[in-house]
Motif scaffolding. Structure first.
Motif, PDB file in Angstrom:
ATOM      1  N   GLY A  14      98.220  75.164  90.053  1.00 47.18           N
ATOM      2  CA  GLY A  14      97.897  76.727  90.291  1.00 47.18           C
ATOM      3  C   GLY A  14      97.276  77.408  89.253  1.00 47.18           C
ATOM      4  N   GLY A  15      97.498  76.881  87.935  1.00 41.95           N
ATOM      5  CA  GLY A  15      96.706  77.611  86.844  1.00 41.95           C
ATOM      6  C   GLY A  15      95.143  77.517  86.872  1.00 41.95           C
ATOM      7  N   SER A  16      94.646  78.135  85.949  1.00 44.13           N
ATOM      8  CA  SER A  16      93.085  78.220  85.620  1.00 44.13           C
ATOM      9  C   SER A  16      92.728  77.473  84.274  1.00 44.13           C
ATOM     10  N   LEU A  17      91.472  77.159  84.166  1.00 38.78           N
ATOM     11  CA  LEU A  17      91.016  76.643  83.074  1.00 38.78           C
ATOM     12  C   LEU A  17      89.415  76.895  83.054  1.00 38.78           C
ATOM     13  N   LYS A  18      88.834  77.412  81.992  1.00 40.76           N
ATOM     14  CA  LYS A  18      87.435  77.543  81.813  1.00 40.76           C
ATOM     15  C   LYS A  18      86.814  76.618  80.845  1.00 40.76           C
ATOM     16  N   LEU A  19      86.064  75.660  81.312  1.00 40.38           N
ATOM     17  CA  LEU A  19      85.076  74.680  80.854  1.00 40.38           C
ATOM     18  C   LEU A  19      83.519  75.425  80.038  1.00 40.38           C
ATOM     19  N   SER A  20      83.524  74.983  79.028  1.00 40.98           N
ATOM     20  CA  SER A  20      82.355  75.281  78.537  1.00 40.98           C
ATOM     21  C   SER A  20      80.933  74.038  78.089  1.00 40.98           C
ATOM     22  N   CYS A  21      79.963  74.425  78.315  1.00 41.14           N
ATOM     23  CA  CYS A  21      79.057  73.322  78.115  1.00 41.14           C
ATOM     24  C   CYS A  21      77.564  74.022  77.358  1.00 41.14           C
ATOM     25  N   ALA A  22      77.627  73.293  75.963  1.00 43.24           N
ATOM     26  CA  ALA A  22      76.837  74.235  75.094  1.00 43.24           C
ATOM     27  C   ALA A  22      75.596  73.028  75.212  1.00 43.24           C
ATOM     28  N   ARG A  75      72.934  79.828  75.622  1.00 47.31           N
ATOM     29  CA  ARG A  75      72.615  78.327  76.037  1.00 47.31           C
ATOM     30  C   ARG A  75      74.076  77.556  76.463  1.00 47.31           C
ATOM     31  N   THR A  76      74.763  78.103  77.233  1.00 48.26           N
ATOM     32  CA  THR A  76      76.178  77.635  77.570  1.00 48.26           C
ATOM     33  C   THR A  76      76.323  77.972  79.102  1.00 48.26           C
ATOM     34  N   MET A  77      76.626  76.607  79.397  1.00 47.46           N
ATOM     35  CA  MET A  77      77.253  76.801  81.004  1.00 47.46           C
ATOM     36  C   MET A  77      78.825  76.833  81.184  1.00 47.46           C
ATOM     37  N   TYR A  78      79.232  77.523  82.107  1.00 46.96           N
ATOM     38  CA  TYR A  78      80.709  77.606  82.173  1.00 46.96           C
ATOM     39  C   TYR A  78      81.073  77.126  83.685  1.00 46.96           C
ATOM     40  N   LEU A  79      82.362  76.500  83.692  1.00 47.89           N
ATOM     41  CA  LEU A  79      82.903  76.118  84.665  1.00 47.89           C
ATOM     42  C   LEU A  79      84.234  76.883  84.823  1.00 47.89           C
ATOM     43  N   GLN A  80      84.518  77.797  85.695  1.00 42.42           N
ATOM     44  CA  GLN A  80      85.681  78.379  85.708  1.00 42.42           C
ATOM     45  C   GLN A  80      86.377  77.785  86.886  1.00 42.42           C
ATOM     46  N   MET A  81      87.719  77.201  86.503  1.00 40.77           N
ATOM     47  CA  MET A  81      88.475  76.439  87.441  1.00 40.77           C
ATOM     48  C   MET A  81      89.761  77.377  87.732  1.00 40.77           C
ATOM     49  N   ASN A  82      89.962  77.690  89.000  1.00 42.83           N
ATOM     50  CA  ASN A  82      91.126  78.554  89.567  1.00 42.83           C
ATOM     51  C   ASN A  82      91.877  77.648  90.322  1.00 42.83           C
ATOM     52  N   SER A  83      93.304  77.929  90.683  1.00 41.67           N
ATOM     53  CA  SER A  83      93.967  77.141  91.571  1.00 41.67           C
ATOM     54  C   SER A  83      94.059  75.759  91.592  1.00 41.67           C
ATOM     55  N   LEU A  84      94.295  75.305  90.210  1.00 44.11           N
ATOM     56  CA  LEU A  84      94.140  73.959  90.062  1.00 44.11           C
ATOM     57  C   LEU A  84      95.142  73.184  90.635  1.00 44.11           C
ATOM     58  N   LYS A  85      94.797  71.882  90.976  1.00 43.49           N
ATOM     59  CA  LYS A  85      95.640  70.977  91.644  1.00 43.49           C
ATOM     60  C   LYS A  85      95.880  69.657  90.947  1.00 43.49           C
ATOM     61  N   PRO A  86      96.748  69.087  91.195  1.00 45.28           N
ATOM     62  CA  PRO A  86      96.993  67.749  90.420  1.00 45.28           C
ATOM     63  C   PRO A  86      95.774  66.821  90.717  1.00 45.28           C
ATOM     64  N   GLU A  87      95.423  66.936  91.908  1.00 50.68           N
ATOM     65  CA  GLU A  87      94.231  65.887  92.119  1.00 50.68           C
ATOM     66  C   GLU A  87      92.804  66.338  91.536  1.00 50.68           C
ATOM     67  N   ASP A  88      92.960  67.585  90.455  1.00 53.04           N
ATOM     68  CA  ASP A  88      91.478  67.889  90.022  1.00 53.04           C
ATOM     69  C   ASP A  88      91.824  66.928  88.563  1.00 53.04           C
ATOM     70  N   THR A  89      92.809  66.419  88.295  1.00 53.09           N
ATOM     71  CA  THR A  89      92.842  65.930  87.015  1.00 53.09           C
ATOM     72  C   THR A  89      91.809  64.992  86.932  1.00 53.09           C
ATOM     73  N   ALA A  90      90.987  64.940  85.819  1.00 54.10           N
ATOM     74  CA  ALA A  90      89.850  63.940  85.369  1.00 54.10           C
ATOM     75  C   ALA A  90      89.404  64.341  84.114  1.00 54.10           C
ATOM     76  N   VAL A  91      88.360  63.667  83.733  1.00 49.88           N
ATOM     77  CA  VAL A  91      87.711  63.872  82.710  1.00 49.88           C
ATOM     78  C   VAL A  91      86.177  64.670  83.317  1.00 49.88           C
ATOM     79  N   TYR A  92      85.746  65.746  82.825  1.00 50.44           N
ATOM     80  CA  TYR A  92      84.786  66.509  83.434  1.00 50.44           C
ATOM     81  C   TYR A  92      83.676  66.300  82.469  1.00 50.44           C
ATOM     82  N   TYR A  93      82.059  66.134  82.930  1.00 48.80           N
ATOM     83  CA  TYR A  93      81.107  65.855  82.305  1.00 48.80           C
ATOM     84  C   TYR A  93      80.071  66.944  82.699  1.00 48.80           C
ATOM     85  N   CYS A  94      79.538  67.298  81.910  1.00 48.29           N
ATOM     86  CA  CYS A  94      78.497  68.573  82.226  1.00 48.29           C
ATOM     87  C   CYS A  94      77.294  67.393  82.003  1.00 48.29           C
ATOM     88  N   ALA A  95      76.077  67.897  82.959  1.00 41.64           N
ATOM     89  CA  ALA A  95      75.121  67.226  82.868  1.00 41.64           C
ATOM     90  C   ALA A  95      73.801  68.134  83.173  1.00 41.64           C
TER      91      ALA A  95
END
Length: 116
Positions: A14-22, A75-95
């Motif tokens: 249910g929480g949130s995280l924000k990932l960054s990719c520089a 020069r940064t890309m962001y991924l805002q992740m809301n309403s997180l679920k246990p199945e969102d558990t993973a290693v996240y890669y920017c490409a």
């Protein structure tokens, strides 16, 4: 070209995280930028990708919960992740896929763990 992903961590469901990719170095247009993720013992899957000057496509599993943004000056890309679920558990890669040069660049990955 180098991509540096950051922002992963442990969060409750249910929480949130924000990932960054520089991004450092030059990525020519046309290009495709995006985020992918890989959970344990699963294949890497699309989270979101955006074609330069074109459409943004979200994976079915995150549609409506995740958003993509960028700060061109940083020069940064962001991924805002809301309403997180246990199945969102993973290693996240920017490409970044430089379509002009035919090269694909990957960040090192950042671990997101969602507890139930």
């Amino acid at each position: 070209v180098q991509l540096q992903a950051s922002g992963g961590g442990l969060v409750q469901a249910g929480g949130s995280l924000k990932l960054s990719c520089a991004v450092s170095g030059n990525i020519f247009s046309p290009n495709v930028m995006g985020w992918y993720r890989q959970a344990p013992e699963k294949q890497r899957e699309l989270v979101v990708r955006v074609v330069s000057g074109g459409d943004t496509t979200f994976g079915d599993a995150v549609q409506g919960r995740f958003t993509l943004s960028s700060d061109n000056a940083k020069r940064t890309m962001y991924l805002q992740m809301n309403s997180l679920k246990p199945e969102d558990t993973a290693v996240y890669y920017c490409a970044a896929h430089d379509l002009k040069l035919g090269k694909i660049y990957w960040g090192q990955g950042t671990l997101v763990t969602v507890s139930s």
